[in-house]
Design a protein around this motif. Structure first.
Motif, PDB file in Angstrom:
ATOM      1  N   UNK A  15     -39.912 -58.613 -11.964  1.00 15.93           N
ATOM      2  CA  UNK A  15     -41.349 -58.607 -11.671  1.00 15.93           C
ATOM      3  C   UNK A  15     -42.146 -58.342 -12.955  1.00 15.93           C
ATOM      4  N   UNK A  16     -41.614 -57.464 -13.791  1.00 16.75           N
ATOM      5  CA  UNK A  16     -42.225 -57.173 -15.082  1.00 16.75           C
ATOM      6  C   UNK A  16     -42.270 -58.442 -15.941  1.00 16.75           C
ATOM      7  N   UNK A  17     -41.163 -59.200 -15.962  1.00 12.60           N
ATOM      8  CA  UNK A  17     -41.128 -60.443 -16.730  1.00 12.60           C
ATOM      9  C   UNK A  17     -42.176 -61.439 -16.237  1.00 12.60           C
ATOM     10  N   UNK A  59     -46.928 -48.919 -15.946  1.00 12.13           N
ATOM     11  CA  UNK A  59     -46.841 -50.378 -16.088  1.00 12.13           C
ATOM     12  C   UNK A  59     -47.799 -51.056 -15.115  1.00 12.13           C
ATOM     13  N   UNK A  60     -47.828 -50.572 -13.877  1.00 10.98           N
ATOM     14  CA  UNK A  60     -48.726 -51.158 -12.868  1.00 10.98           C
ATOM     15  C   UNK A  60     -50.177 -51.048 -13.320  1.00 10.98           C
ATOM     16  N   UNK A  61     -50.570 -49.879 -13.785  1.00 10.33           N
ATOM     17  CA  UNK A  61     -51.949 -49.679 -14.252  1.00 10.33           C
ATOM     18  C   UNK A  61     -52.245 -50.574 -15.455  1.00 10.33           C
ATOM     19  N   UNK A  62     -51.282 -50.719 -16.340  1.00 10.30           N
ATOM     20  CA  UNK A  62     -51.457 -51.553 -17.531  1.00 10.30           C
ATOM     21  C   UNK A  62     -51.776 -52.994 -17.148  1.00 10.30           C
ATOM     22  N   UNK A  63     -51.072 -53.501 -16.144  1.00  8.54           N
ATOM     23  CA  UNK A  63     -51.267 -54.889 -15.729  1.00  8.54           C
ATOM     24  C   UNK A  63     -52.304 -55.046 -14.622  1.00  8.54           C
ATOM     25  N   UNK A  66     -50.947 -52.934  -8.201  1.00  6.78           N
ATOM     26  CA  UNK A  66     -50.582 -51.684  -7.532  1.00  6.78           C
ATOM     27  C   UNK A  66     -49.102 -51.413  -7.760  1.00  6.78           C
ATOM     28  N   UNK A  67     -48.718 -50.170  -7.624  1.00  8.98           N
ATOM     29  CA  UNK A  67     -47.305 -49.818  -7.777  1.00  8.98           C
ATOM     30  C   UNK A  67     -46.462 -50.501  -6.706  1.00  8.98           C
ATOM     31  N   UNK A  68     -47.089 -50.822  -5.582  1.00  7.18           N
ATOM     32  CA  UNK A  68     -46.383 -51.507  -4.494  1.00  7.18           C
ATOM     33  C   UNK A  68     -45.876 -52.885  -4.926  1.00  7.18           C
ATOM     34  N   UNK A  69     -46.523 -53.475  -5.920  1.00 11.61           N
ATOM     35  CA  UNK A  69     -46.068 -54.761  -6.456  1.00 11.61           C
ATOM     36  C   UNK A  69     -44.580 -54.683  -6.823  1.00 11.61           C
ATOM     37  N   UNK A  70     -44.174 -53.569  -7.396  1.00 20.00           N
ATOM     38  CA  UNK A  70     -42.789 -53.400  -7.820  1.00 20.00           C
ATOM     39  C   UNK A  70     -41.859 -52.990  -6.677  1.00 20.00           C
ATOM     40  N   UNK A  71     -42.428 -52.500  -5.599  1.00 18.60           N
ATOM     41  CA  UNK A  71     -41.624 -51.965  -4.511  1.00 18.60           C
ATOM     42  C   UNK A  71     -41.323 -52.988  -3.422  1.00 18.60           C
ATOM     43  N   UNK A  72     -41.998 -54.133  -3.453  1.00 17.15           N
ATOM     44  CA  UNK A  72     -41.786 -55.166  -2.421  1.00 17.15           C
ATOM     45  C   UNK A  72     -40.488 -55.886  -2.658  1.00 17.15           C
TER      46      UNK A  72
END
Length: 72
Positions: A15-17, A59-63, A66-72
């Motif tokens: 997701x980061x990529x 990372x979520x705030x930087x981009x 939401x932090x949920x983006x990474x949790x899905x």
């Protein structure tokens, strides 16, 4: 935020990529801007390190996601 382990590093890194690609940034730029070591990001990529909530939030705030983006 607590320092509990959230999700596997490899999933987070994928997701980061995508965020890197979408924004034209490099992992090095993000590391420099957020203070998260490039080695940490590499360990996520390799699956040898599980991201902690505080780093995911940074990372979520930087981009601007939401932090949920990474949790899905």
């Amino acid at each position: 935020m607590c320092n509990t382990n959230i999700v596997g590093g490899e999933l987070v890194y994928k997701k980061f990529e995508k965020l890197l690609k979408d924004t034209g940034k490099t992992a090095y730029q993000v590391s420099k801007d957020t203070g998260i070591a490039t080695a940490t990001l590499t360990e996520w990529k390799n699956g040898t390190y599980t991201p902690k909530a505080d780093k995911l939030l940074k990372i979520a705030e930087y981009f601007g996601v939401s932090i949920e983006y990474f949790l899905k």
